[in-house]
Design a protein around this motif. Sequence first.
Motif, short mmCIF file in Angstrom:
data_model
loop_
_atom_site.label_atom_id
_atom_site.label_comp_id
_atom_site.label_asym_id
_atom_site.label_seq_id
_atom_site.Cartn_x
_atom_site.Cartn_y
_atom_site.Cartn_z
N GLU A 82 26.26 1.92 -38.04
CA GLU A 82 27.60 1.48 -37.61
C GLU A 82 27.74 -0.04 -37.61
OE1 GLU A 82 25.64 3.58 -36.05
OE2 GLU A 82 26.75 5.27 -35.21
N ARG A 83 26.61 -0.75 -37.54
CA ARG A 83 26.61 -2.21 -37.44
C ARG A 83 27.64 -2.68 -36.39
NH1 ARG A 83 25.71 -5.67 -42.51
NH2 ARG A 83 27.92 -5.40 -42.84
N THR A 84 27.55 -2.09 -35.21
CA THR A 84 28.52 -2.33 -34.13
C THR A 84 28.56 -3.80 -33.74
OG1 THR A 84 27.92 -0.15 -33.33
CG2 THR A 84 29.22 -1.53 -31.84
N ASN A 104 30.34 -13.98 -48.12
CA ASN A 104 30.50 -13.36 -49.44
C ASN A 104 29.81 -12.02 -49.44
OD1 ASN A 104 27.75 -13.88 -49.69
ND2 ASN A 104 28.09 -15.80 -50.75
N LYS A 105 29.68 -11.42 -50.59
CA LYS A 105 29.18 -10.04 -50.66
C LYS A 105 27.66 -9.96 -50.52
CE LYS A 105 33.34 -8.48 -52.22
NZ LYS A 105 33.94 -9.69 -52.83
N GLU A 106 26.98 -11.10 -50.48
CA GLU A 106 25.51 -11.08 -50.41
C GLU A 106 24.99 -10.65 -49.05
OE1 GLU A 106 23.95 -13.27 -53.45
OE2 GLU A 106 25.78 -12.15 -53.88
N ASN A 107 25.84 -10.71 -48.05
CA ASN A 107 25.48 -10.29 -46.70
C ASN A 107 24.31 -11.08 -46.13
OD1 ASN A 107 27.33 -8.29 -47.11
ND2 ASN A 107 25.82 -6.70 -47.50
N SER A 108 24.23 -12.36 -46.39
CA SER A 108 23.10 -13.08 -45.81
C SER A 108 23.35 -13.27 -44.31
CB SER A 108 22.86 -14.41 -46.52
OG SER A 108 23.91 -15.29 -46.27
C1 NAG Z 1 26.69 -5.63 -47.99
O1 NAG Z 1 27.14 -4.75 -46.96
C2 NAG Z 1 28.04 -3.78 -47.40
C3 NAG Z 1 28.55 -3.04 -46.20
O2 NAG Z 1 27.53 -2.64 -45.35
C4 NAG Z 1 27.33 -2.87 -48.42
O3 NAG Z 1 28.25 -1.92 -48.89
C5 NAG Z 1 26.84 -3.73 -49.57
O4 NAG Z 1 26.10 -2.93 -50.47
C6 NAG Z 1 25.96 -4.86 -49.08
N1 NAG Z 1 25.63 -5.74 -50.19
C7 NAG Z 1 24.41 -6.22 -50.40
C8 NAG Z 1 24.27 -7.14 -51.57
O5 NAG Z 1 23.48 -5.95 -49.66
#
Ligand code: NAG
Length: 403
Positions: free
Chosen positions: A75-77, A39-43
Amino acid sequence: MAFAVSSKIIFFLLLFLFLLSATAQRYGNVTLGSSITANKENSTWVSPSGEFAFGFQQIIPGGYLLAIWFNRIPERTIVWSANRDNLVQEGSKVQLYADGRFELSDPSGHRIWTTTISHDRVAYGAMLDTGNFVLVNNSSVVLWQSFDEPTDTLLPTQTLNKDGKLVSSFSKTNFSRGRFLFTLQYDGNLVSYRSLKGYLLQIFAYWSTQTIGSGFKLIFNRRAILEYDGVLKHYVYPKSSNSAGARSWSTINFIPSNICTRITQSTGSGACGFNSICSLGTDQIPKCDCPFGYSVIDPNDRMSGCKPNFVAQSCDKEAHGTEFFRFTDMPNTDWPLSDYAYFQLVTEDWCRQVCLDDCFCAVAIYRDGKCWKKKYPLSNGRVDSSTGGKAMIKIRYNNGTAY
Ligand SMILES: *[C@@H]1O[C@H](CO)[C@@H](O)[C@H](O)[C@H]1NC(C)=O
Ligand SMILES: *[C@@H]1O[C@H](CO)[C@@H](O)[C@H](O)[C@H]1NC(C)=O
Ligand SMILES: *[C@@H]1O[C@H](CO)[C@@H](O)[C@H](O)[C@H]1NC(C)=O
Ligand SMILES: *[C@@H]1O[C@H](CO)[C@@H](O)[C@H](O)[C@H]1NC(C)=O
Ligand SMILES: *[C@@H]1O[C@H](CO)[C@@H](O)[C@H](O)[C@H]1NC(C)=O
Ligand SMILES: *[C@@H]1O[C@H](CO)[C@@H](O)[C@H](O)[C@H]1NC(C)=O
Protein backbone atom coordinates in the motif's frame (compact mmCIF):
# COMPACT_ATOMS: atom_id res chain seq x y z
CA MET A 1 35.89 -29.55 -8.71
CA ALA A 2 35.80 -26.80 -11.30
CA PHE A 3 32.07 -26.71 -10.82
CA ALA A 4 32.46 -26.35 -7.04
CA VAL A 5 34.91 -23.46 -7.41
CA SER A 6 32.85 -21.61 -9.93
CA SER A 7 29.69 -22.06 -7.88
CA LYS A 8 31.59 -20.65 -4.88
CA ILE A 9 32.66 -17.67 -6.95
CA ILE A 10 29.13 -17.17 -8.16
CA PHE A 11 27.93 -17.36 -4.55
CA PHE A 12 30.36 -14.65 -3.44
CA LEU A 13 29.60 -12.62 -6.50
CA LEU A 14 25.90 -12.81 -5.68
CA LEU A 15 26.59 -11.99 -2.04
CA PHE A 16 28.68 -9.01 -3.13
CA LEU A 17 25.95 -7.82 -5.50
CA PHE A 18 23.37 -8.27 -2.76
CA LEU A 19 25.40 -6.22 -0.29
CA LEU A 20 26.05 -3.60 -2.94
CA SER A 21 22.36 -3.25 -3.75
CA ALA A 22 21.50 -3.28 -0.06
CA THR A 23 23.84 -0.38 0.65
CA ALA A 24 22.65 1.41 -2.47
CA GLN A 25 19.08 1.26 -1.21
CA ARG A 26 19.57 1.79 2.50
CA TYR A 27 20.64 5.30 3.12
CA GLY A 28 21.51 5.76 6.76
CA ASN A 29 22.46 9.42 6.39
CA VAL A 30 21.60 11.98 3.78
CA THR A 31 24.75 13.95 3.17
CA LEU A 32 24.86 17.66 2.36
CA GLY A 33 24.39 18.19 -1.36
CA SER A 34 22.06 15.19 -1.83
CA SER A 35 18.86 15.51 -3.79
CA ILE A 36 15.92 13.48 -5.13
CA THR A 37 14.06 14.34 -8.30
CA ALA A 38 10.37 13.67 -8.88
CA ASN A 39 10.22 11.21 -11.76
CA LYS A 40 9.43 7.61 -12.59
CA GLU A 41 12.71 6.27 -11.17
CA ASN A 42 11.28 6.29 -7.67
CA SER A 43 14.54 7.19 -6.00
CA THR A 44 14.13 7.49 -2.25
CA TRP A 45 15.98 7.82 1.03
CA VAL A 46 15.16 4.67 2.94
CA SER A 47 15.50 4.15 6.68
CA PRO A 48 18.17 1.63 7.79
CA SER A 49 15.62 -1.18 8.31
CA GLY A 50 13.82 -0.37 5.07
CA GLU A 51 10.59 0.28 6.95
CA PHE A 52 10.15 3.91 5.85
CA ALA A 53 11.07 5.85 2.74
CA PHE A 54 11.33 9.56 1.99
CA GLY A 55 10.78 10.70 -1.57
CA PHE A 56 8.15 11.48 -4.19
CA GLN A 57 4.94 9.60 -4.78
CA GLN A 58 2.97 10.24 -7.93
CA ILE A 59 -0.61 11.05 -6.86
CA ILE A 60 -2.11 12.08 -10.19
CA PRO A 61 -0.49 11.95 -13.64
CA GLY A 62 2.26 14.56 -13.46
CA GLY A 63 1.47 15.45 -9.84
CA TYR A 64 3.93 14.43 -7.13
CA LEU A 65 3.76 14.53 -3.36
CA LEU A 66 6.96 14.80 -1.31
CA ALA A 67 6.22 12.27 1.38
CA ILE A 68 7.25 9.64 3.90
CA TRP A 69 5.60 6.25 3.62
CA PHE A 70 5.64 2.66 4.87
CA ASN A 71 8.02 1.18 2.36
CA ARG A 72 7.72 -2.54 3.01
CA ILE A 73 4.02 -2.95 2.35
CA PRO A 74 2.33 -2.83 -1.04
CA GLU A 75 0.00 0.00 0.00
CA ARG A 76 2.99 2.32 0.57
CA THR A 77 0.80 4.14 3.11
CA ILE A 78 1.75 7.80 3.38
CA VAL A 79 2.40 9.08 6.90
CA TRP A 80 3.68 12.59 6.22
CA SER A 81 3.90 15.02 3.34
CA ALA A 82 5.44 18.41 2.64
CA ASN A 83 3.25 19.79 -0.16
CA ARG A 84 -0.20 18.30 0.34
CA ASP A 85 -2.02 21.39 -1.00
CA ASN A 86 0.37 21.90 -3.84
CA LEU A 87 1.43 18.82 -5.82
CA VAL A 88 4.59 19.36 -7.86
CA GLN A 89 5.35 18.44 -11.46
CA GLU A 90 7.76 15.84 -12.72
CA GLY A 91 11.31 17.17 -12.51
CA SER A 92 10.76 18.92 -9.19
CA LYS A 93 13.51 18.36 -6.67
CA VAL A 94 14.08 18.10 -2.96
CA GLN A 95 17.61 19.03 -1.98
CA LEU A 96 19.72 19.21 1.14
CA TYR A 97 22.06 22.02 0.12
CA ALA A 98 25.68 22.26 1.21
CA ASP A 99 24.73 25.22 3.40
CA GLY A 100 22.08 23.14 5.19
CA ARG A 101 18.98 24.50 3.45
CA PHE A 102 16.41 21.76 2.86
CA GLU A 103 14.05 22.74 0.04
CA LEU A 104 11.50 21.45 -2.41
CA SER A 105 11.57 23.36 -5.66
CA ASP A 106 9.71 23.00 -8.95
CA PRO A 107 11.50 22.40 -12.28
CA SER A 108 11.97 26.14 -12.81
CA GLY A 109 13.73 26.40 -9.43
CA HIS A 110 10.81 28.11 -7.70
CA ARG A 111 10.73 27.18 -4.00
CA ILE A 112 7.57 25.24 -3.02
CA TRP A 113 8.42 24.21 0.52
CA THR A 114 11.26 24.48 3.00
CA THR A 115 12.02 23.68 6.61
CA THR A 116 11.52 26.43 9.13
CA ILE A 117 14.86 26.44 10.93
CA SER A 118 18.07 28.35 10.78
CA HIS A 119 19.85 25.91 8.53
CA ASP A 120 23.47 26.93 8.77
CA ARG A 121 24.56 24.28 11.25
CA VAL A 122 22.88 21.26 9.63
CA ALA A 123 25.48 18.50 9.22
CA TYR A 124 23.34 15.78 7.63
CA GLY A 125 19.80 14.45 7.29
CA ALA A 126 18.51 10.98 8.12
CA MET A 127 15.42 8.89 7.47
CA LEU A 128 14.96 7.06 10.77
CA ASP A 129 13.30 3.70 11.37
CA THR A 130 10.59 5.41 13.40
CA GLY A 131 9.32 7.19 10.27
CA ASN A 132 10.88 10.48 11.36
CA PHE A 133 12.99 12.44 8.89
CA VAL A 134 15.53 14.56 10.78
CA LEU A 135 18.09 17.27 10.10
CA VAL A 136 20.93 17.03 12.57
CA ASN A 137 23.98 19.08 13.54
CA ASN A 138 27.46 17.82 14.27
CA SER A 139 26.66 17.09 17.92
CA SER A 140 23.69 14.93 16.82
CA VAL A 141 21.20 17.53 17.98
CA VAL A 142 18.02 17.36 15.91
CA LEU A 143 17.42 20.80 14.38
CA TRP A 144 14.31 19.88 12.39
CA GLN A 145 12.10 16.77 12.25
CA SER A 146 9.05 15.78 10.25
CA PHE A 147 7.54 14.51 13.53
CA ASP A 148 7.14 18.16 14.60
CA GLU A 149 5.00 18.96 11.55
CA PRO A 150 2.48 16.14 11.35
CA THR A 151 -0.07 16.08 8.53
CA ASP A 152 -2.89 13.65 9.39
CA THR A 153 -0.92 10.83 11.02
CA LEU A 154 0.88 10.14 14.27
CA LEU A 155 3.33 7.25 14.47
CA PRO A 156 4.48 5.37 17.57
CA THR A 157 7.06 7.51 19.49
CA GLN A 158 5.72 10.65 17.77
CA THR A 159 4.25 13.17 20.18
CA LEU A 160 1.57 15.72 19.51
CA ASN A 161 2.70 18.68 21.53
CA LYS A 162 0.55 21.53 22.75
CA ASP A 163 -0.96 23.40 19.83
CA GLY A 164 0.01 20.45 17.61
CA LYS A 165 -2.55 19.68 14.91
CA LEU A 166 -3.61 16.88 12.63
CA VAL A 167 -5.61 17.97 9.58
CA SER A 168 -7.50 15.31 7.68
CA SER A 169 -7.06 14.74 3.95
CA PHE A 170 -9.77 15.91 1.59
CA SER A 171 -10.65 12.37 0.53
CA LYS A 172 -9.18 8.89 0.32
CA THR A 173 -7.17 9.77 -2.78
CA ASN A 174 -6.81 13.54 -2.43
CA PHE A 175 -4.24 14.43 0.23
CA SER A 176 -5.04 18.15 0.32
CA ARG A 177 -6.09 19.55 3.65
CA GLY A 178 -9.69 18.52 4.22
CA ARG A 179 -12.51 19.26 6.60
CA PHE A 180 -11.40 18.01 10.01
CA LEU A 181 -8.85 19.10 12.56
CA PHE A 182 -7.60 17.37 15.67
CA THR A 183 -5.56 19.38 18.10
CA LEU A 184 -4.03 19.45 21.53
CA GLN A 185 -4.91 22.98 22.59
CA TYR A 186 -2.71 25.24 24.65
CA ASP A 187 -5.16 24.71 27.52
CA GLY A 188 -4.41 20.96 27.42
CA ASN A 189 -7.80 20.07 25.96
CA LEU A 190 -7.78 17.56 23.12
CA VAL A 191 -10.34 18.62 20.55
CA SER A 192 -11.62 17.68 17.12
CA TYR A 193 -13.11 20.28 14.81
CA ARG A 194 -14.86 20.38 11.50
CA SER A 195 -14.04 23.20 9.14
CA LEU A 196 -16.48 24.55 6.62
CA LYS A 197 -14.44 25.26 3.51
CA GLY A 198 -11.04 23.58 3.30
CA TYR A 199 -9.62 26.25 5.57
CA LEU A 200 -10.20 26.45 9.24
CA LEU A 201 -12.15 29.69 9.27
CA GLN A 202 -15.10 28.36 11.18
CA ILE A 203 -14.45 25.43 13.41
CA PHE A 204 -16.63 23.50 15.75
CA ALA A 205 -15.52 21.13 18.46
CA TYR A 206 -17.20 17.76 18.19
CA TRP A 207 -15.10 15.77 20.55
CA SER A 208 -12.90 16.74 23.43
CA THR A 209 -11.35 15.11 26.44
CA GLN A 210 -12.16 17.96 28.84
CA THR A 211 -8.68 17.81 30.27
CA ILE A 212 -8.01 21.52 30.54
CA GLY A 213 -4.99 22.24 32.68
CA SER A 214 -3.59 18.73 32.75
CA GLY A 215 -0.89 19.77 30.26
CA PHE A 216 0.04 16.46 28.72
CA LYS A 217 1.56 15.33 25.49
CA LEU A 218 -0.23 12.89 23.28
CA ILE A 219 1.57 9.71 22.24
CA PHE A 220 0.01 6.73 20.51
CA ASN A 221 1.53 3.30 20.37
CA ARG A 222 -0.03 2.58 16.96
CA ARG A 223 -0.38 4.46 13.72
CA ALA A 224 -3.15 6.99 14.38
CA ILE A 225 -4.73 8.90 11.54
CA LEU A 226 -7.39 11.57 11.36
CA GLU A 227 -9.36 10.18 8.42
CA TYR A 228 -10.92 12.39 5.77
CA ASP A 229 -14.35 11.64 7.32
CA GLY A 230 -13.26 13.10 10.68
CA VAL A 231 -12.78 9.83 12.57
CA LEU A 232 -9.49 9.36 14.43
CA LYS A 233 -8.45 5.74 13.89
CA HIS A 234 -5.76 3.47 15.25
CA TYR A 235 -4.42 0.95 12.83
CA VAL A 236 -2.24 -2.12 13.03
CA TYR A 237 -0.54 -3.95 10.22
CA PRO A 238 -0.26 -7.63 11.14
CA LYS A 239 3.49 -8.26 11.27
CA SER A 240 3.59 -11.93 10.51
CA SER A 241 1.15 -14.15 8.76
CA ASN A 242 1.18 -17.69 7.44
CA SER A 243 -0.35 -16.75 4.12
CA ALA A 244 1.65 -14.45 1.89
CA GLY A 245 -1.24 -12.43 0.54
CA ALA A 246 -4.33 -10.70 1.92
CA ARG A 247 -2.60 -8.68 4.60
CA SER A 248 -3.72 -5.13 5.12
CA TRP A 249 -4.19 -2.47 7.76
CA SER A 250 -6.85 -3.27 10.31
CA THR A 251 -8.53 -0.78 12.58
CA ILE A 252 -8.36 -1.25 16.32
CA ASN A 253 -10.40 1.72 17.44
CA PHE A 254 -12.37 4.81 16.41
CA ILE A 255 -12.82 8.23 18.01
CA PRO A 256 -15.66 9.14 18.07
CA SER A 257 -17.37 5.76 17.73
CA ASN A 258 -20.27 7.28 15.77
CA ILE A 259 -19.42 10.62 14.23
CA CYS A 260 -22.88 10.87 12.62
CA THR A 261 -24.60 11.26 15.97
CA ARG A 262 -21.61 12.84 17.74
CA ILE A 263 -21.59 16.06 15.73
CA THR A 264 -24.65 18.16 16.56
CA GLN A 265 -23.90 21.83 16.07
CA SER A 266 -26.33 24.69 15.62
CA THR A 267 -24.08 26.04 12.89
CA GLY A 268 -22.31 24.01 10.22
CA SER A 269 -23.58 21.02 8.32
CA GLY A 270 -22.66 18.17 10.66
CA ALA A 271 -20.45 15.23 9.71
CA CYS A 272 -21.69 15.26 6.09
CA GLY A 273 -22.65 18.22 3.89
CA PHE A 274 -25.90 20.21 4.07
CA ASN A 275 -29.12 18.32 3.22
CA SER A 276 -27.19 15.03 3.60
CA ILE A 277 -27.79 12.02 5.79
CA CYS A 278 -24.93 10.43 7.67
CA SER A 279 -25.04 6.76 8.61
CA LEU A 280 -22.55 4.30 9.98
CA GLY A 281 -21.99 1.31 7.70
CA THR A 282 -21.48 -2.20 9.01
CA ASP A 283 -17.77 -1.50 8.50
CA GLN A 284 -18.19 1.39 11.02
CA ILE A 285 -17.24 3.87 8.29
CA PRO A 286 -19.51 6.93 8.07
CA LYS A 287 -21.38 7.29 4.78
CA CYS A 288 -22.93 10.43 3.38
CA ASP A 289 -26.11 9.92 1.38
CA CYS A 290 -28.80 12.12 -0.09
CA PRO A 291 -32.52 11.86 0.76
CA PHE A 292 -34.81 10.44 -1.91
CA GLY A 293 -35.41 13.09 -4.60
CA TYR A 294 -32.03 14.75 -3.93
CA SER A 295 -28.60 14.30 -5.50
CA VAL A 296 -25.04 15.02 -4.41
CA ILE A 297 -23.76 18.48 -5.42
CA ASP A 298 -20.30 17.28 -6.47
CA PRO A 299 -20.40 13.65 -7.61
CA ASN A 300 -16.66 13.36 -6.86
CA ASP A 301 -17.16 14.45 -3.27
CA ARG A 302 -19.78 12.64 -1.22
CA MET A 303 -19.38 15.21 1.55
CA SER A 304 -20.24 18.21 -0.61
CA GLY A 305 -23.94 18.17 0.33
CA CYS A 306 -27.17 17.45 -1.54
CA LYS A 307 -29.52 19.48 -3.70
CA PRO A 308 -33.18 18.78 -4.49
CA ASN A 309 -33.78 17.41 -8.00
CA PHE A 310 -37.02 19.37 -8.24
CA VAL A 311 -38.26 22.93 -8.38
CA ALA A 312 -39.13 24.24 -4.92
CA GLN A 313 -42.73 24.74 -3.91
CA SER A 314 -44.12 28.16 -4.76
CA CYS A 315 -45.09 30.42 -1.89
CA ASP A 316 -47.53 32.21 -4.17
CA LYS A 317 -50.97 32.05 -2.58
CA GLU A 318 -52.72 31.28 -5.88
CA ALA A 319 -50.19 28.76 -7.23
CA HIS A 320 -49.26 26.78 -4.14
CA GLY A 321 -49.20 23.55 -6.15
CA THR A 322 -49.69 21.26 -3.17
CA GLU A 323 -51.11 18.65 -5.55
CA PHE A 324 -47.65 18.20 -7.08
CA PHE A 325 -45.99 17.30 -3.76
CA ARG A 326 -45.85 14.00 -1.94
CA PHE A 327 -43.85 12.52 0.90
CA THR A 328 -41.30 9.77 1.09
CA ASP A 329 -40.83 8.28 4.55
CA MET A 330 -37.39 7.52 5.98
CA PRO A 331 -37.50 5.77 9.36
CA ASN A 332 -34.99 6.67 12.11
CA THR A 333 -33.89 9.73 10.19
CA ASP A 334 -33.60 13.27 11.55
CA TRP A 335 -31.99 16.67 11.02
CA PRO A 336 -32.16 17.55 14.70
CA LEU A 337 -31.38 21.28 14.58
CA SER A 338 -33.20 22.37 11.41
CA ASP A 339 -36.71 22.79 12.85
CA TYR A 340 -38.66 26.02 12.84
CA ALA A 341 -42.06 24.75 14.07
CA TYR A 342 -43.06 22.14 16.65
CA PHE A 343 -46.46 20.61 17.48
CA GLN A 344 -47.54 18.12 20.12
CA LEU A 345 -50.43 15.69 20.42
CA VAL A 346 -50.96 15.50 16.65
CA THR A 347 -51.36 12.65 14.19
CA GLU A 348 -48.96 11.70 11.45
CA ASP A 349 -51.48 12.71 8.76
CA TRP A 350 -51.92 16.10 10.36
CA CYS A 351 -48.14 16.54 10.48
CA ARG A 352 -47.83 15.65 6.80
CA GLN A 353 -50.60 18.05 5.82
CA VAL A 354 -49.21 20.96 7.80
CA CYS A 355 -45.87 20.52 6.00
CA LEU A 356 -47.55 20.14 2.62
CA ASP A 357 -49.45 23.41 3.08
CA ASP A 358 -46.29 25.30 3.98
CA CYS A 359 -43.91 26.26 1.18
CA PHE A 360 -41.07 26.66 3.72
CA CYS A 361 -41.38 23.10 4.94
CA ALA A 362 -38.80 20.77 3.34
CA VAL A 363 -39.19 17.84 5.71
CA ALA A 364 -41.52 16.89 8.54
CA ILE A 365 -40.38 14.69 11.40
CA TYR A 366 -43.01 12.65 13.22
CA ARG A 367 -42.29 10.82 16.45
CA ASP A 368 -44.66 9.77 19.30
CA GLY A 369 -47.40 12.32 18.54
CA LYS A 370 -44.88 15.11 18.01
CA CYS A 371 -44.32 16.94 14.75
CA TRP A 372 -41.42 19.15 13.65
CA LYS A 373 -41.23 21.22 10.47
CA LYS A 374 -37.72 21.43 9.03
CA LYS A 375 -36.24 24.14 6.82
CA TYR A 376 -33.29 24.45 4.44
CA PRO A 377 -30.44 23.91 4.63
CA LEU A 378 -31.01 20.69 6.52
CA SER A 379 -28.06 20.06 8.83
CA ASN A 380 -26.63 17.35 11.11
CA GLY A 381 -28.63 14.74 9.18
CA ARG A 382 -28.33 11.19 10.43
CA VAL A 383 -30.02 7.86 10.28
CA ASP A 384 -29.53 5.82 13.41
CA SER A 385 -31.66 3.28 15.25
CA SER A 386 -31.53 5.47 18.38
CA THR A 387 -33.41 8.24 16.56
CA GLY A 388 -36.84 6.62 16.33
CA GLY A 389 -39.83 8.04 14.46
CA LYS A 390 -39.57 8.98 10.82
CA ALA A 391 -38.64 11.76 8.46
CA MET A 392 -41.19 12.60 5.77
CA ILE A 393 -39.37 14.13 2.82
CA LYS A 394 -41.47 16.47 0.70
CA ILE A 395 -40.80 15.90 -2.98
CA ARG A 396 -42.37 17.32 -6.15
CA TYR A 397 -43.97 14.66 -8.32
CA ASN A 398 -44.99 14.83 -11.93
CA ASN A 399 -47.51 12.25 -12.98
CA GLY A 400 -46.28 9.69 -10.52
CA THR A 401 -42.55 10.26 -10.87
CA ALA A 402 -40.35 12.48 -8.77
CA TYR A 403 -38.59 15.24 -10.64
C1 NAG B 1 7.80 3.15 -9.39
O1 NAG B 1 6.65 2.92 -8.57
C2 NAG B 1 5.50 2.63 -9.29
C3 NAG B 1 4.35 2.57 -8.34
O2 NAG B 1 4.63 1.79 -7.22
C4 NAG B 1 5.72 1.31 -10.07
O3 NAG B 1 4.57 1.04 -10.83
C5 NAG B 1 6.91 1.48 -10.98
O4 NAG B 1 7.19 0.25 -11.63
C6 NAG B 1 8.14 1.92 -10.21
N1 NAG B 1 9.23 2.21 -11.14
C7 NAG B 1 10.47 1.82 -10.94
C8 NAG B 1 11.45 2.24 -11.99
O5 NAG B 1 10.80 1.18 -9.96
C1 NAG C 1 25.32 9.33 10.37
O1 NAG C 1 26.31 10.28 10.64
C2 NAG C 1 26.68 10.38 12.01
C3 NAG C 1 27.67 11.51 12.17
O2 NAG C 1 28.64 11.46 11.16
C4 NAG C 1 27.24 9.04 12.49
O3 NAG C 1 27.53 9.12 13.87
C5 NAG C 1 26.20 7.97 12.26
O4 NAG C 1 26.73 6.72 12.58
C6 NAG C 1 25.77 7.95 10.80
N1 NAG C 1 24.71 6.99 10.65
C7 NAG C 1 24.68 6.11 9.68
C8 NAG C 1 23.52 5.17 9.70
O5 NAG C 1 25.50 6.06 8.80
C1 NAG D 1 30.79 18.64 10.97
O1 NAG D 1 32.00 17.98 11.30
C2 NAG D 1 32.75 17.58 10.17
C3 NAG D 1 33.95 16.77 10.66
O2 NAG D 1 34.51 17.35 11.78
C4 NAG D 1 33.15 18.84 9.40
O3 NAG D 1 33.88 18.46 8.24
C5 NAG D 1 31.93 19.59 8.98
O4 NAG D 1 32.24 20.79 8.34
C6 NAG D 1 31.04 19.89 10.17
N1 NAG D 1 29.79 20.42 9.67
C7 NAG D 1 29.19 21.49 10.21
C8 NAG D 1 27.90 21.95 9.56
O5 NAG D 1 29.63 22.10 11.16
C1 NAG E 1 24.13 21.61 17.82
O1 NAG E 1 22.98 22.30 18.26
C2 NAG E 1 22.95 22.48 19.65
C3 NAG E 1 21.61 23.09 20.00
O2 NAG E 1 21.34 24.19 19.15
C4 NAG E 1 24.13 23.35 20.10
O3 NAG E 1 24.11 23.47 21.51
C5 NAG E 1 25.42 22.69 19.66
O4 NAG E 1 26.49 23.50 19.96
C6 NAG E 1 25.39 22.41 18.17
N1 NAG E 1 26.55 21.67 17.77
C7 NAG E 1 27.32 22.05 16.77
C8 NAG E 1 28.51 21.21 16.49
O5 NAG E 1 27.06 23.02 16.07
C1 NAG F 1 -8.16 17.95 -3.98
O1 NAG F 1 -9.28 18.65 -3.48
C2 NAG F 1 -9.14 20.05 -3.48
C3 NAG F 1 -10.34 20.64 -2.78
O2 NAG F 1 -11.51 20.33 -3.47
C4 NAG F 1 -8.98 20.54 -4.91
O3 NAG F 1 -8.80 21.94 -4.92
C5 NAG F 1 -7.78 19.87 -5.54
O4 NAG F 1 -7.68 20.22 -6.89
C6 NAG F 1 -7.88 18.36 -5.42
N1 NAG F 1 -6.63 17.77 -5.83
C7 NAG F 1 -6.57 16.74 -6.66
C8 NAG F 1 -5.20 16.24 -6.95
O5 NAG F 1 -7.56 16.25 -7.17
C1 NAG G 1 -49.79 12.23 -17.16
O1 NAG G 1 -49.96 10.89 -17.61
C2 NAG G 1 -51.15 10.69 -18.35
C3 NAG G 1 -51.29 9.21 -18.65
O2 NAG G 1 -50.05 8.55 -18.69
C4 NAG G 1 -51.07 11.52 -19.64
O3 NAG G 1 -52.26 11.38 -20.38
C5 NAG G 1 -50.91 12.98 -19.25
O4 NAG G 1 -50.75 13.79 -20.41
C6 NAG G 1 -49.70 13.19 -18.33
N1 NAG G 1 -49.65 14.56 -17.87
C7 NAG G 1 -48.54 15.29 -17.86
C8 NAG G 1 -48.67 16.68 -17.29
O5 NAG G 1 -47.46 14.88 -18.28
